[in-house]
Design a protein around this motif. Structure first.
Motif, mmCIF file in Angstrom:
data_model
loop_
_atom_site.group_PDB
_atom_site.id
_atom_site.type_symbol
_atom_site.label_atom_id
_atom_site.label_comp_id
_atom_site.label_asym_id
_atom_site.label_seq_id
_atom_site.Cartn_x
_atom_site.Cartn_y
_atom_site.Cartn_z
ATOM 1 N N LEU A 251 39.304 43.534 36.865
ATOM 2 C CA LEU A 251 39.390 44.983 36.695
ATOM 3 C C LEU A 251 40.841 45.427 36.887
ATOM 4 N N PRO A 252 41.440 46.107 35.900
ATOM 5 C CA PRO A 252 42.861 46.486 36.017
ATOM 6 C C PRO A 252 43.044 47.741 36.849
ATOM 7 N N GLY A 253 44.273 48.249 36.860
ATOM 8 C CA GLY A 253 44.568 49.516 37.524
ATOM 9 C C GLY A 253 44.692 49.446 39.024
ATOM 10 N N GLY A 254 45.052 48.301 39.574
ATOM 11 C CA GLY A 254 45.206 48.190 41.028
ATOM 12 C C GLY A 254 43.894 48.165 41.779
ATOM 13 N N ALA A 255 42.790 47.845 41.097
ATOM 14 C CA ALA A 255 41.475 47.839 41.747
ATOM 15 C C ALA A 255 41.413 46.774 42.839
ATOM 16 N N GLY A 256 40.711 47.105 43.908
ATOM 17 C CA GLY A 256 40.483 46.149 44.989
ATOM 18 C C GLY A 256 41.569 46.091 46.037
ATOM 19 N N ARG A 257 42.619 46.891 45.902
ATOM 20 C CA ARG A 257 43.709 46.852 46.887
ATOM 21 C C ARG A 257 43.435 47.742 48.097
ATOM 22 N N ALA A 258 42.507 48.673 47.963
ATOM 23 C CA ALA A 258 42.184 49.575 49.070
ATOM 24 C C ALA A 258 40.701 49.909 49.007
ATOM 25 N N LEU A 259 40.159 50.360 50.123
ATOM 26 C CA LEU A 259 38.752 50.750 50.166
ATOM 27 C C LEU A 259 38.506 51.891 49.188
#
Length: 401
Positions: A251-259
């Motif tokens: 999943l693009p767009g910086g997904a998974g870097r923060a809650l």
């Protein structure tokens, strides 16, 4: 002249050295010999003096000529310097005129370029809007107006988890996923079997090949979609019938870097299903950043479109998508009241001003998950170990002006 004097002194010393001792002074032949040698030396000294004088005269003439030439060079240098200065001034003037003409040409080009860019931007925005309307062009035109009631279907001891039906197919099966990190899925034949553990047939135990992360799982047309544990942003499409991974995507767009939600401390990517298909919700950059809504094609796992929403993850506990509109549930400190205070419609048809105050019945803790099922038009939620169904009140969206 100094050189001449030095030469004379050397000659005198030489002559003195040639003088015979006193006992030879009475010899007439010796005296005559010395006299002749002295004359020869005197003649040589005279020639040397004349040559020296000629040299001095030539040097004086040379010095005079050099002085004259230097004077002429200074005159030429001054004239050349003046000519170069004038040339530099003319070049600078010409350069300024060229720069001005270039500025006028670039200004015209910039105006043309800005007009062209603006026209292209308007065309691009119009095409993008058409694309979005085509993407979200479904028979669903409902908007949420209220949460009418709740029903506690089951109670367990697990604080976190998710439960659901297939959001598209007519299957009556209920799926039960306990915990925020697990790979065991319990499949119940129907809602009654799920509510009453003693009812036969017994649930089927499915062991996945990968563990999930968080509580954002959904089931769409017999496939379980979940965030793969141990990865930043990998979504797995799992075939429940074949018990095998069908496909996967990043999943693009910086997904998974923060809650994704502040009050859901184990979920980094929340998946959702509505009348338009499969969605992903995740947090944007920064602490408690804005939520990002992404439309996913469930067949190919390709990203169809993505929107940066104004809804923040701070104080959020869950969200769901209904008829293409994102509804985000917030609470203070994870405890009630639970209410929807941010709504995002990619088509711009509705906003918070168009909605009444949307409150959920008071619950002791924040929701682990709230997912909308487009088949039965209900919300499936998990709160403090309780599996809950919320019935909804909706109305038709107002058409765009």
């Amino acid at each position: 002249m100094m050189a001449l004097r030095r030469a004379s002194a050397v000659l005198v010393l030489f002559l003195v050295a040639l003088l015979p001792p006193p006992q030879c002074a009475q010899d007439p032949g010796m005296v005559h010999y010395i006299y002749q040698r002295f004359q020869v030396l005197e003649q040589g000294l005279e020639k040397c003096t004349q040559a020296m004088r000629a040299y001095i005269q030539d040097f004086q003439e040379f010095s005079k000529n050099i002085t004259t030439m230097l004077g002429r060079c200074q005159t030429y240098t001054s004239e050349y310097k003046s000519a170069v200065t004038n040339l530099v001034l003319r070049v600078e003037r010409a350069q300024r005129e060229i720069d001005y003409l270039e500025y006028l040409r670039e200004a015209d080009m910039c105006v043309e370029s800005e007009d062209k860019t603006l026209a292209e931007k308007l065309i691009q925005e119009e095409e993008e809007e058409k694309k979005i309307r085509t993407l979200l062009n479904a028979s669903c035109d409902n908007m949420l107006m209220g949460v009418k009631s709740l029903k506690i279907v089951k109670k367990t001891m697990d604080t976190h988890g998710s439960w659901m039906k297939d959001a598209v197919s007519n299957s009556q099966k209920v799926y039960f996923l306990v915990g925020s990190r697990n790979k065991t899925v319990w499949e119940f034949a129907n809602m009654r079997a799920f509510m009453e553990d003693s009812t036969k047939p017994a649930p089927r135990k499915l062991i996945l090949t990968h563990s999930w992360q968080g509580t954002g799982q959904v089931i769409h047309r017999g496939f379980l979609f979940f965030h793969n544990q141990g990865t930043l942003n990998e979504i797995i499409k799992y075939n429940l019938q074949k018990r095998a991974v069908e496909d996967r995507m990043l999943l693009p767009g910086g997904a998974g870097r923060a809650l994704v939600y502040q009050h859901s401390p184990l979920t980094y990517i929340d998946l959702a299903v509505d009348e338009h298909g499969l969605w992903a919700i995740h947090s944007g950059p920064g602490v408690y950043g804005h939520l990002v809504l992404t439309k996913i094609e469930p067949g190919t796992l390709g990203v169809e479109h993505s929107w940066d929403t104004p809804c923040r993850s701070q104080d959020a506990e869950a969200s769901f998508v209904l008829c293409g509109v994102l509804y985000v549930v917030y609470s203070s400190g994870g405890y009630g009241p639970h209410r929807i205070t941010c709504v995002y419609d990619p088509l711009g048809n509705i906003s918070e001003d168009d909605l009444p105050k949307l409150f959920f019945p008071r619950r002791p803790r924040s929701h682990s998950v709230i997912h909308y099922n487009p088949r039965d038009k209900q919300l499936y939620a998990w709160n403090d170990g309780n599996q809950i169904i919320y019935k909804l009140q909706t109305k038709r969206k107002q058409p765009l002006e």
